[in-house]
Write a protein that holds these residues in place. Structure first.
Motif, short mmCIF file in Angstrom:
data_model
loop_
_atom_site.label_atom_id
_atom_site.label_comp_id
_atom_site.label_asym_id
_atom_site.label_seq_id
_atom_site.Cartn_x
_atom_site.Cartn_y
_atom_site.Cartn_z
N ALA A 37 0.87 -1.18 0.00
CA ALA A 37 0.00 0.00 0.00
C ALA A 37 0.90 1.23 0.00
O ALA A 37 1.59 1.49 0.97
CB ALA A 37 -0.90 0.00 1.23
N GLU A 38 0.90 1.97 -1.11
CA GLU A 38 1.80 3.12 -1.19
C GLU A 38 1.15 4.33 -1.86
O GLU A 38 1.76 5.01 -2.65
CB GLU A 38 3.13 2.75 -1.85
N SER A 39 -0.11 4.58 -1.53
CA SER A 39 -0.85 5.83 -1.79
C SER A 39 -1.91 5.76 -2.89
O SER A 39 -2.75 6.66 -2.97
CB SER A 39 0.08 7.03 -2.04
N HIS A 40 -1.88 4.75 -3.77
CA HIS A 40 -2.94 4.68 -4.79
C HIS A 40 -3.86 3.50 -4.47
O HIS A 40 -3.39 2.39 -4.24
CB HIS A 40 -2.37 4.52 -6.19
N PRO A 41 -5.18 3.72 -4.47
CA PRO A 41 -6.12 2.63 -4.19
C PRO A 41 -5.95 1.47 -5.18
O PRO A 41 -5.78 1.68 -6.38
CB PRO A 41 -7.50 3.29 -4.34
N ILE A 42 -6.04 0.26 -4.64
CA ILE A 42 -5.92 -0.93 -5.48
C ILE A 42 -6.73 -2.06 -4.84
O ILE A 42 -6.85 -2.15 -3.62
CB ILE A 42 -4.44 -1.35 -5.65
N ASP A 43 -7.32 -2.90 -5.69
CA ASP A 43 -8.09 -4.06 -5.23
C ASP A 43 -7.39 -5.34 -5.64
O ASP A 43 -6.79 -5.42 -6.73
CB ASP A 43 -9.49 -4.06 -5.87
N PHE A 44 -7.49 -6.36 -4.78
CA PHE A 44 -6.97 -7.69 -5.07
C PHE A 44 -8.09 -8.71 -4.87
O PHE A 44 -8.93 -8.57 -3.98
CB PHE A 44 -5.82 -8.05 -4.13
N LYS A 45 -8.09 -9.75 -5.69
CA LYS A 45 -9.02 -10.86 -5.50
C LYS A 45 -8.40 -12.14 -6.08
O LYS A 45 -7.37 -12.10 -6.78
CB LYS A 45 -10.36 -10.58 -6.17
N ASN A 46 -9.02 -13.27 -5.74
CA ASN A 46 -8.58 -14.58 -6.25
C ASN A 46 -7.08 -14.81 -5.97
O ASN A 46 -6.34 -15.23 -6.86
CB ASN A 46 -8.86 -14.71 -7.74
N ILE A 47 -6.67 -14.55 -4.74
CA ILE A 47 -5.26 -14.72 -4.36
C ILE A 47 -5.05 -16.18 -3.98
O ILE A 47 -5.51 -16.64 -2.93
CB ILE A 47 -4.89 -13.80 -3.19
N GLU A 48 -4.35 -16.93 -4.83
CA GLU A 48 -4.19 -18.36 -4.62
C GLU A 48 -2.73 -18.78 -4.79
O GLU A 48 -1.97 -18.16 -5.55
CB GLU A 48 -5.08 -19.15 -5.59
N LEU A 49 -2.38 -19.86 -4.08
CA LEU A 49 -1.00 -20.35 -4.11
C LEU A 49 -0.97 -21.86 -4.27
O LEU A 49 -1.77 -22.58 -3.67
CB LEU A 49 -0.28 -19.94 -2.83
N LEU A 50 -0.05 -22.33 -5.09
CA LEU A 50 0.21 -23.76 -5.26
C LEU A 50 1.60 -24.05 -4.72
O LEU A 50 2.60 -23.60 -5.30
CB LEU A 50 0.12 -24.16 -6.74
N ASN A 51 1.66 -24.76 -3.61
CA ASN A 51 2.96 -25.09 -3.02
C ASN A 51 3.66 -26.15 -3.87
O ASN A 51 3.09 -27.20 -4.16
CB ASN A 51 2.75 -25.60 -1.59
N LEU A 52 4.88 -25.88 -4.28
CA LEU A 52 5.64 -26.82 -5.10
C LEU A 52 6.66 -27.59 -4.27
O LEU A 52 7.48 -28.33 -4.81
CB LEU A 52 6.36 -26.07 -6.23
N CYS A 53 6.60 -27.40 -2.95
CA CYS A 53 7.50 -28.10 -2.04
C CYS A 53 6.67 -29.08 -1.22
O CYS A 53 5.70 -28.68 -0.55
CB CYS A 53 8.21 -27.10 -1.12
N GLY A 54 7.02 -30.36 -1.26
CA GLY A 54 6.25 -31.36 -0.53
C GLY A 54 6.88 -32.73 -0.63
O GLY A 54 8.03 -32.88 -1.06
N CYS A 55 6.12 -33.73 -0.25
CA CYS A 55 6.63 -35.11 -0.23
C CYS A 55 6.75 -35.66 -1.66
O CYS A 55 5.76 -35.74 -2.39
CB CYS A 55 5.70 -35.99 0.59
N LYS A 56 7.95 -36.06 -2.03
CA LYS A 56 8.19 -36.58 -3.38
C LYS A 56 8.31 -38.10 -3.41
O LYS A 56 8.71 -38.67 -4.44
CB LYS A 56 9.45 -35.94 -3.98
N ASP A 57 7.96 -38.75 -2.31
CA ASP A 57 7.99 -40.21 -2.27
C ASP A 57 6.66 -40.75 -2.80
O ASP A 57 5.62 -40.55 -2.17
CB ASP A 57 8.21 -40.70 -0.84
N PRO A 58 6.66 -41.43 -3.95
CA PRO A 58 5.42 -41.93 -4.54
C PRO A 58 4.66 -42.89 -3.62
O PRO A 58 3.46 -43.11 -3.82
CB PRO A 58 5.90 -42.66 -5.81
N ASP B 235 10.32 -32.40 0.49
CA ASP B 235 10.22 -32.13 1.93
C ASP B 235 9.90 -33.45 2.61
O ASP B 235 8.73 -33.74 2.92
CB ASP B 235 9.14 -31.09 2.21
N PRO B 236 10.91 -34.29 2.86
CA PRO B 236 10.67 -35.64 3.41
C PRO B 236 9.90 -35.63 4.72
O PRO B 236 9.14 -36.55 4.99
CB PRO B 236 12.10 -36.17 3.61
#
Length: 302
Positions: free
Chosen positions: A262-283, A296-297
């Motif tokens: 936030a640095e002085s101009h109005p702005i809107d955000f929506k649909n903020i989503e994240l896909l974690n690419l770090c996790g268990c890689k053991d099939p 991430d064992p």
């Protein structure tokens, strides 16, 4: 009759096994996106303003309206350098981030000319709690968001800015504070879709409206003093104590927090989503995903 029944049961068993196998493949390939913003309140987010205590929502700048996270200045008479960031409370390292944003209305009185239709999303930032009281920006890598101005000149979005950091473009450290992307200019109050692919301390890729507009490598702590290639960053102007970071120059940043600016101009955000690419890689694990790129064992569930 018994032979026909035997073959029929065998066929059913084979088809059932194939169905279960296909179902398992679909499960391990299915992307588990996380909604960072619940569209109802600011749960799991922490606010930090320059010159204000942690968690204080100064003049109700951050609000939730119509399923949007909005940055508004309705109660301001003057911006007064009240730079702010709202941090998601979980740090990440390897991930994909996507969101929609739009600039609205006019800049708040007292904002700098360079902050007209200017905002950003800070990546690999240090925590809200670790900010100094009068700190304007976290040491981070900024996915800079810009909107077109009335002069109709080209003004790219999805740029990278580097408060207290530096990145590698091609094979060279680029000490320029803001590096433009190849995006088109987006005028008016239209929604723009943005994405970032963050690969720990390896690389970052910025995408605007499905077009890859910027790539760079090795995000790292910048030098706080001039050197042969660098005239010196404005650490003090940013409210960042250089003594805190001077011994970390050149250190690769591998993870951190996500913060909306936030640095002085109005702005809107929506649909903020994240896909974690770090996790268990053991099939063999129940929570294995085929798209993980960082193992991430400790997270494996059997």
């Amino acid at each position: 009759m018994k032979i026909k029944t035997f073959y029929l049961l065998s066929l059913i068993t084979i088809l059932s096994c194939q169905s279960e196998k296909k179902k398992q493949i679909n499960t391990i390939d299915e992307e588990a996106w996380i909604s960072l913003f619940n569209k109802k309140d600011l749960s799991n987010w922490t606010i930090k303003f320059t010159g204000e205590d942690l968690k204080k929502n100064y003049k109700e700048t951050f609000v939730v309206e119509d399923s949007m996270l909005r940055i508004k200045y309705d109660h301001y008479e003057n911006f007064d350098n009240k730079f702010a960031h709202i941090y998601y409370n979980t740090p990440y390292s390897y991930y994909k981030l996507k969101f929609d944003y739009r600039f609205t209305g006019e800049q708040t009185e007292g904002g700098s000319p360079w902050n007209v239709r200017n905002s950003g999303v800070m990546l690999h930032a240090h925590s809200a709690e670790s900010n100094d009281f009068n700190q304007n920006f976290p040491v981070s890598v900024e996915l800079q968001l810009l909107g077109g101005l009335n002069d109709k000149k080209q003004r790219s979005t999805g740029n990278v800015c580097t408060p207290g950091t530096v990145v590698v473009m091609g094979d060279t450290l680029n000490y320029k504070h803001c590096i433009p992307s190849s995006s088109k200019t987006y005028f008016g109050d239209q929604w723009v879709h943005a994405e970032a692919i963050v690969m720990g301390g390896e690389s970052m890729t910025f995408i605007i409206e499905k077009d890859t507009v910027l790539k760079f490598k090795s995000p790292q702590i910048g030098a706080s003093k001039p050197n042969a290639h660098y005239e010196g960053e404005y650490w003090e102007n940013w409210g960042i104590n250089p003594d805190t970071w001077k011994d970390k120059a050149g250190e690769i940043i591998t993870e951190g927090y996500i913060a909306l600016q936030a640095e002085s101009h109005p702005i809107d955000f929506k649909n903020i989503e994240l896909l974690n690419l770090c996790g268990c890689k053991d099939p063999k694990a129940k929570n294995y995903k085929s798209y993980y790129v960082k193992d991430d064992p400790k997270s494996c569930i059997y």
